[in-house]
Write an enzyme that holds these catalytic residues in place. Structure first.
Site, PDB file in Angstrom:
ATOM      1  N   TYR A  68       0.964  -1.013   0.222  1.00 43.35           N
ATOM      2  CA  TYR A  68       0.136   0.039   0.016  1.00 43.35           C
ATOM      3  C   TYR A  68       0.983   1.305   0.130  1.00 43.35           C
ATOM      4  O   TYR A  68       1.435   1.606   0.984  1.00 43.35           O
ATOM      5  CB  TYR A  68      -0.736  -0.047   1.315  1.00 43.35           C
ATOM      6  CG  TYR A  68      -1.952  -1.336   1.304  1.00 43.35           C
ATOM      7  CD1 TYR A  68      -2.425  -1.792   0.275  1.00 43.35           C
ATOM      8  CD2 TYR A  68      -2.438  -1.661   2.446  1.00 43.35           C
ATOM      9  CE1 TYR A  68      -3.073  -2.948   0.338  1.00 43.35           C
ATOM     10  CE2 TYR A  68      -3.327  -2.347   2.702  1.00 43.35           C
ATOM     11  CZ  TYR A  68      -3.585  -3.476   1.382  1.00 43.35           C
ATOM     12  OH  TYR A  68      -4.409  -4.140   1.637  1.00 43.35           O
ATOM     13  N   LEU A 111     -17.216  -2.975   3.180  1.00 42.30           N
ATOM     14  CA  LEU A 111     -18.309  -2.077   2.672  1.00 42.30           C
ATOM     15  C   LEU A 111     -18.403  -1.830   1.349  1.00 42.30           C
ATOM     16  O   LEU A 111     -19.057  -0.928   0.796  1.00 42.30           O
ATOM     17  CB  LEU A 111     -18.077  -0.626   3.486  1.00 42.30           C
ATOM     18  CG  LEU A 111     -17.579  -0.850   4.833  1.00 42.30           C
ATOM     19  CD1 LEU A 111     -17.202   0.805   5.473  1.00 42.30           C
ATOM     20  CD2 LEU A 111     -18.675  -1.226   5.534  1.00 42.30           C
ATOM     21  N   PHE A 117     -13.806   0.493  -2.875  1.00 40.32           N
ATOM     22  CA  PHE A 117     -13.588   1.844  -3.662  1.00 40.32           C
ATOM     23  C   PHE A 117     -15.183   2.495  -3.942  1.00 40.32           C
ATOM     24  O   PHE A 117     -14.998   3.675  -3.916  1.00 40.32           O
ATOM     25  CB  PHE A 117     -12.625   1.738  -4.796  1.00 40.32           C
ATOM     26  CG  PHE A 117     -11.353   1.159  -4.548  1.00 40.32           C
ATOM     27  CD1 PHE A 117     -10.459   1.827  -3.925  1.00 40.32           C
ATOM     28  CD2 PHE A 117     -10.799   0.024  -4.831  1.00 40.32           C
ATOM     29  CE1 PHE A 117      -9.184   1.787  -3.314  1.00 40.32           C
ATOM     30  CE2 PHE A 117      -9.525  -0.474  -4.472  1.00 40.32           C
ATOM     31  CZ  PHE A 117      -8.556   0.449  -3.911  1.00 40.32           C
TER      32      PHE A 117
END
Ligand SMILES: NC(=O)c1ccc[n+]([C@@H]2O[C@H](COP(=O)([O-])OP(=O)(O)OC[C@H]3O[C@@H](n4cnc5c(N)ncnc54)[C@H](OP(=O)(O)O)[C@@H]3O)[C@@H](O)[C@H]2O)c1
Length: 289
Positions: A62, A214, A217
């Site tokens: 990341y 969730l 992106f």
């Protein structure tokens, strides 16, 4: 399912809160390069720990290296109960593309990079991120890279091993070689391909850590989800988190956010109990998609 759910589960040799934090959103756009405001990113990490998070998911790919360094800057020396879970098996090229990095040299260097960037002598949990298909699980033997990781564990550089982006067959293959602490695949109330795997892992006491809990992106959007949230006087994201917490006791939820406000909303979702009729309605979203 209207009773309250378990609040903790085993992750390696520690018991962690089922609501953790995923650090990927703290890197720059496209998970590439630094964030616009590094101090705001560090503030999210500090707020997570202050809010009771004892499990942070990260990786040296990341940024690359950005989120691990932010974690060290914000939180080192780490609280004794904090589990930092990282992953290896991929690398980024100069354009930010995700490529496999499965050779012995690459895996060994990745463990040493994570140790240095996180400021640790030993990594709590390292997930081997399968890269036969970057977008989803695909069959292929993990024996060779797992043998390398097992060797690094024997040297004391890694305490526990997990798997990511894997099939059920790969989990079985891996478990014949080394103890597996957790499995991290894409899963959320719309994307339920791992339902059977989650139940099988729960029966073995193994944590399942959905990525994109969730929706990733593009956060989950559904009229049913919005309607349930409105009826319960909460937000769709809180309902998505509560649904995961109620789905199975071995699910550890690591919502990603770059915002302290969203982080606090996400942590508050641990207290939300979905009534059975709401769960049944939410279950129909995946069945219909
Ligand atoms: N193993 C793998 O291959 C893999 C792949 C992807 C991710 N992961 C891990 O899984 C973690 C979670 O996945 P993720 O971060 O990609 O996706 P996610 O948790 O499903 O969703 C993150 C998105 O939701 C938004 N969000 C978060 N909380 C919100 C709230 N309360 N209200 C409205 N929007 C909200 C975030 O935007 P804001 O920043 O604006 O809040 C962000 O756009 C990652 O951080 C990473 O550690 C692993």
């Amino acid at each position: 399912m209207s009773t309250t759910h378990h609040t903790t589960w085993q992750l390696g040799d520690r018991t962690v809160n089922r609501l953790g934090y995923g650090a990927m959103q703290l890197a720059g756009p496209g998970v590439f390069g630094p964030p616009k405001d590094p101090e705001a990113a560090r503030a999210v990490l500090r707020a997570a720990v202050e809010g009771g998070v004892d499990h942070i998911d990260t990786s040296d790919f990341y940024g690359p290296h950005i989120t691990n360094r932010l974690i060290r800057e914000a939180l080192h020396p780490y609280p004794a109960n904090l589990s930092i879970v990282t992953k290896i098996g991929a690398r980024r090229d100069a354009g930010g593309n995700w490529l496999p990095a499965f050779s012995k040299e690459e895996l060994t260097a990745a463990v040493h990079d994570n140790l240095r960037n996180l400021g640790l002598d030993s990594l709590d949990v390292v997930n081997l991120r399968a890269m036969f298909d970057v977008h989803g699980p695909a069959e292929g033997s993990l024996e060779a890279p797992l043998a390398v990781l097992a060797g690094l564990r024997e040297q004391g550089l890694v305490r526990h091993i997990g798997l990511s982006n894997v099939t059920a067959a790969q989990v079985q293959e891996a478990r014949r070689m080394v103890p597996i602490a957790c499995v991290q695949n894409q899963y959320n109330l719309v994307h339920r391909g791992d339902d059977a795997l989650i139940d099988a892992l729960a029966a073995e006491g193994i944590a399942y850590v959905p990525f994109f809990p969730l929706g990733g992106f593009s956060p989950l959007q559904s009229d049913t989800l919005s309607a349930v949230a409105a009826r319960l006087d909460t937000t769709p994201m809180a309902v998505a988190i509560a649904w995961l917490l109620q789905r199975s006791p071995n699910i550890l939820v690591i919502p990603g956010t770059s915002s302290v406000t969203h982080l606090r909303q996400n942590l508050a979702a641990a207290a939300l109990v979905l009534p059975a009729d709401a769960v049944a309605e939410l279950d129909r979203i995946a069945a219909m998609s």
